[in-house]
Motif scaffolding. Structure first.
Motif, PDB file in Angstrom:
ATOM      1  N   ARG A 182      -6.269  12.329  -3.300  1.00  0.00           N
ATOM      2  CA  ARG A 182      -5.755  10.958  -3.387  1.00  0.00           C
ATOM      3  C   ARG A 182      -5.638  10.542  -4.844  1.00  0.00           C
ATOM      4  N   CYS A 211      -8.876  16.661   1.094  1.00  0.00           N
ATOM      5  CA  CYS A 211      -7.686  15.831   0.814  1.00  0.00           C
ATOM      6  C   CYS A 211      -7.693  15.325  -0.627  1.00  0.00           C
ATOM      7  N   PHE A 217     -14.398  14.715   5.634  1.00  0.00           N
ATOM      8  CA  PHE A 217     -13.525  14.921   6.802  1.00  0.00           C
ATOM      9  C   PHE A 217     -12.496  16.013   6.517  1.00  0.00           C
ATOM     10  N   SER A 262     -20.137  12.558   5.233  1.00  0.00           N
ATOM     11  CA  SER A 262     -19.336  13.534   5.976  1.00  0.00           C
ATOM     12  C   SER A 262     -18.009  13.668   5.258  1.00  0.00           C
ATOM     13  N   ARG A 273     -10.245  13.724   9.885  1.00  0.00           N
ATOM     14  CA  ARG A 273     -10.105  12.370  10.437  1.00  0.00           C
ATOM     15  C   ARG A 273      -8.649  12.186  10.837  1.00  0.00           C
ATOM     16  N   ASP A 283      -5.187  11.306   8.586  1.00  0.00           N
ATOM     17  CA  ASP A 283      -5.276  11.585   7.144  1.00  0.00           C
ATOM     18  C   ASP A 283      -4.180  12.554   6.718  1.00  0.00           C
ATOM     19  N   ASN A 303     -14.104   3.865   3.702  1.00  0.00           N
ATOM     20  CA  ASN A 303     -13.499   4.548   2.551  1.00  0.00           C
ATOM     21  C   ASN A 303     -14.517   5.422   1.819  1.00  0.00           C
ATOM     22  N   LEU A 304     -13.978   6.386   1.110  1.00  0.00           N
ATOM     23  CA  LEU A 304     -14.813   7.417   0.491  1.00  0.00           C
ATOM     24  C   LEU A 304     -15.815   6.868  -0.533  1.00  0.00           C
ATOM     25  N   SER A 306       0.839  -1.205   0.000  1.00  0.00           N
ATOM     26  CA  SER A 306       0.000   0.000   0.000  1.00  0.00           C
ATOM     27  C   SER A 306       0.868   1.246   0.000  1.00  0.00           C
ATOM     28  N   PHE A 314      -2.431   2.543  -4.621  1.00  0.00           N
ATOM     29  CA  PHE A 314      -2.877   3.828  -4.102  1.00  0.00           C
ATOM     30  C   PHE A 314      -4.354   3.664  -3.688  1.00  0.00           C
TER      31      PHE A 314
HETATM   32  N1  UFG Z   1     -13.255  10.574   3.395  1.00  0.00           N
HETATM   33  C1  UFG Z   1     -14.302  11.404   3.735  1.00  0.00           C
HETATM   34  N2  UFG Z   1     -15.459  10.818   4.173  1.00  0.00           N
HETATM   35  C2  UFG Z   1     -15.604   9.474   4.296  1.00  0.00           C
HETATM   36  C3  UFG Z   1     -14.513   8.623   3.941  1.00  0.00           C
HETATM   37  C4  UFG Z   1     -13.345   9.220   3.499  1.00  0.00           C
HETATM   38  O1  UFG Z   1     -14.210  12.623   3.640  1.00  0.00           O
HETATM   39  O2  UFG Z   1     -16.677   9.010   4.727  1.00  0.00           O
HETATM   40  C5  UFG Z   1     -12.012  11.198   2.895  1.00  0.00           C
HETATM   41  C6  UFG Z   1     -10.817  10.886   3.785  1.00  0.00           C
HETATM   42  O3  UFG Z   1     -10.758  11.801   4.848  1.00  0.00           O
HETATM   43  C7  UFG Z   1      -9.666  11.039   2.778  1.00  0.00           C
HETATM   44  C8  UFG Z   1     -10.289  10.585   1.443  1.00  0.00           C
HETATM   45  O4  UFG Z   1     -11.703  10.663   1.631  1.00  0.00           O
HETATM   46  O5  UFG Z   1      -9.350  12.383   2.680  1.00  0.00           O
HETATM   47  C9  UFG Z   1      -9.902   9.172   1.081  1.00  0.00           C
HETATM   48  O6  UFG Z   1     -10.189   8.336   2.195  1.00  0.00           O
HETATM   49  P1  UFG Z   1     -10.221   6.748   2.087  1.00  0.00           P
HETATM   50  O7  UFG Z   1     -10.548   6.240   3.457  1.00  0.00           O
HETATM   51  O8  UFG Z   1     -11.086   6.331   0.963  1.00  0.00           O
HETATM   52  O9  UFG Z   1      -8.732   6.395   1.680  1.00  0.00           O
HETATM   53  P2  UFG Z   1      -7.349   6.631   2.431  1.00  0.00           P
HETATM   54  O10 UFG Z   1      -6.477   7.413   1.515  1.00  0.00           O
HETATM   55  O11 UFG Z   1      -7.551   7.172   3.785  1.00  0.00           O
HETATM   56  O12 UFG Z   1      -6.800   5.147   2.621  1.00  0.00           O
HETATM   57  C10 UFG Z   1      -6.806   4.168   1.578  1.00  0.00           C
HETATM   58  C11 UFG Z   1      -6.897   2.784   2.198  1.00  0.00           C
HETATM   59  C12 UFG Z   1      -5.666   2.495   3.015  1.00  0.00           C
HETATM   60  C13 UFG Z   1      -4.435   2.676   2.173  1.00  0.00           C
HETATM   61  C14 UFG Z   1      -4.426   4.058   1.529  1.00  0.00           C
HETATM   62  C15 UFG Z   1      -3.283   4.166   0.568  1.00  0.00           C
HETATM   63  O13 UFG Z   1      -8.041   2.700   3.031  1.00  0.00           O
HETATM   64  O14 UFG Z   1      -5.705   1.156   3.400  1.00  0.00           O
HETATM   65  O15 UFG Z   1      -5.649   4.274   0.813  1.00  0.00           O
HETATM   66  O16 UFG Z   1      -3.279   3.087  -0.296  1.00  0.00           O
HETATM   67  F1  UFG Z   1      -3.340   2.553   2.947  1.00  0.00           F
END
Ligand code: UFG
Ligand code: NAD
Length: 340
Positions: free
Chosen positions: A231, A229, A218, A216, A295, A298, A199-200, A124, A178
């Protein structure tokens, strides 16, 4: 020669099993179904018209692994099986270290005794830790992720490096994903998180399909252009293809022993607001949202430099953000309650 896919009933595993079958690989899946269902396997069989040997078992069970390697002529292992909820891992670190780290150790030992030497690991972007500069390149040192989940990925990558030093036949690839989203364009298989999505993308689609009231977002005070944020979202079908390319590459290596890491991403970051807007425009669905506090853990933004995968594996993403949202929505609309 067959390919063992651990965690093959899960989101990324099921799409990869499908891609492997379409590339004429024979597949054996080992999954304890702790976060998935056998229905996903049946659907992949129906989509491809091919059989999948399925073992309902745990990577932490040496006996199961020993029997499996004795029964099937396994040439390579694609290792997806893991727990992946970042927040839960902070609350229950032992559960994550046991399942992910001990489980992988058990698997590597069983492979060693069975003289199976090709290994592809679901790593990851989290392994780059919290202080790496973007875009992330594979030459960066492993960082210190803030969660036990992230730490488990770093520990496993370290374990692979040590295995390669001790066992010169060992050939491993760490694929650093990613943000995988999307679903197969058939709308028949997709992501089906249990409980409240972390996850989003699954959260957005569950709001759109009426299972949740509103999203929501975050934090809207990050140092990014719209404050949310950013990604590097990647279509799961592109990601699955990356595994096929990685396996093809491993099989062609005559000299190589050791571990190679490859980033799998698009190289283009997308903000939370851009994702929500794209979903609304492309699907015509309403997604009510509100801004809520950041969150914990993040990072403001990160994305991949995937040029190494392009150069070495001949892989690059083909599908767009529009494909990602349309395909995810088709899956969710056709399966409002997931596989249930
Ligand atoms: N987000 C929200 N609201 C939600 C869920 C997420 O605003 O209900 C935001 C998060 O704050 C972040 C973005 O959407 O800014 C992406 O969040 P995700 O949870 O979808 O993804 P992450 O980047 O936090 O993490 C994911 C995987 C991890 C992995 C990472 C990198 O969940 O396991 O990608 O590969 F490590
Ligand atoms: P998933 O939960 O859908 O799939 C994981 C599968 O592994 C499930 O079918 C689960 O039942 C199985 N499993 C878990 N522990 C097991 C065990 N001890 N024995 C046997 N089977 C077990 O998750 P996913 O999104 O498909 O993720 C697959 C892999 O990719 C994981 O290793 C994950 O850490 C990694 N990854 C995922 C993401 C992401 O955002 N989805 C990002 C980076 C890395």
């Amino acid at each position: 020669m067959k390919i063992l896919v651990t965690g093959g009933a899960g989101f990324i595993g099921s799409h990869t099993v499908l891609a492997l079958l379409e590339s004429n690989y024979e597949v054996v899946v080992l999954d304890n179904l702790c976060n998935s269902t056998y229905v996903a396997i049946e659907r992949v069989e129906a989509l491809t018209g091919k059989n999948i040997s399925f073992i309902h078992g745990d990577i932490n069970c040496s006996n199961t692994l020993q029997q499996l390697f004795a029964e099937y002529d396994i040439g390579a292992v694609l290792h997806f099986a893991a727990l992946k909820a970042v927040g839960e891992s902070v609350q229950y670190p032992y559960k994550y270290y046991e399942n992910n780290v001990s489980g992988t150790l058990c698997l590597l030992q069983a492979m060693h005794y069975a003289d199976v030497n090709m290994f592809i690991f679901s790593s990851s972007a989290t392994v780059y830790g919290e202080t790496s500069v973007v875009p992330y390149t594979e030459s960066l040192a492993l960082g210190s992720p803030s969660s036990p989940y992230g730490a488990s990925k770093v520990m496993i990558e370290r374990m692979l490096a040590d295995s390669a030093i001790a066992h010169p036949n060992f050939q491993a690839i760490s694929l650093r994903y990613f943000n995988p989203i999307g679903a197969h364009p058939s709308g028949v298989i997709g992501e089906d998180p249990k409980g409240i999505p972390n996850n989003l993308m699954p959260y957005i689609t569950q709001v759109a399909v009426g299972r949740r009231k509103k999203l929501s977002i975050f934090g809207n005070d990050y140092p990014t252009k719209d404050g949310t944020c950013r990604r590097d979202y990647i279509h799961v079908v592109d990601l699955a293809e990356g595994h096929v390319k990685a396996l093809d590459w491993l099989q062609k290596q005559t000299e190589f022993s050791g571990v190679e890491a490859f980033n799998l991403g698009t190289g283009t970051p997308v903000s939370v607001l851009e994702m929500v807007d794209t979903f609304i425009v492309e699907t015509g669905q309403n997604v009510p949202y509100e801004f809520s506090p950041r969150r914990s853990g993040d990072l403001p933004e990160f994305w991949a430099d995937s040029s190494k995968a392009q150069k070495e594996l001949g892989w690059q993403t083909q599908l767009t953000l529009t494909d990602m949202v349309i395909d995810t929505w088709r899956w969710q609309k056709n399966n409002p309650n997931g596989y249930e």
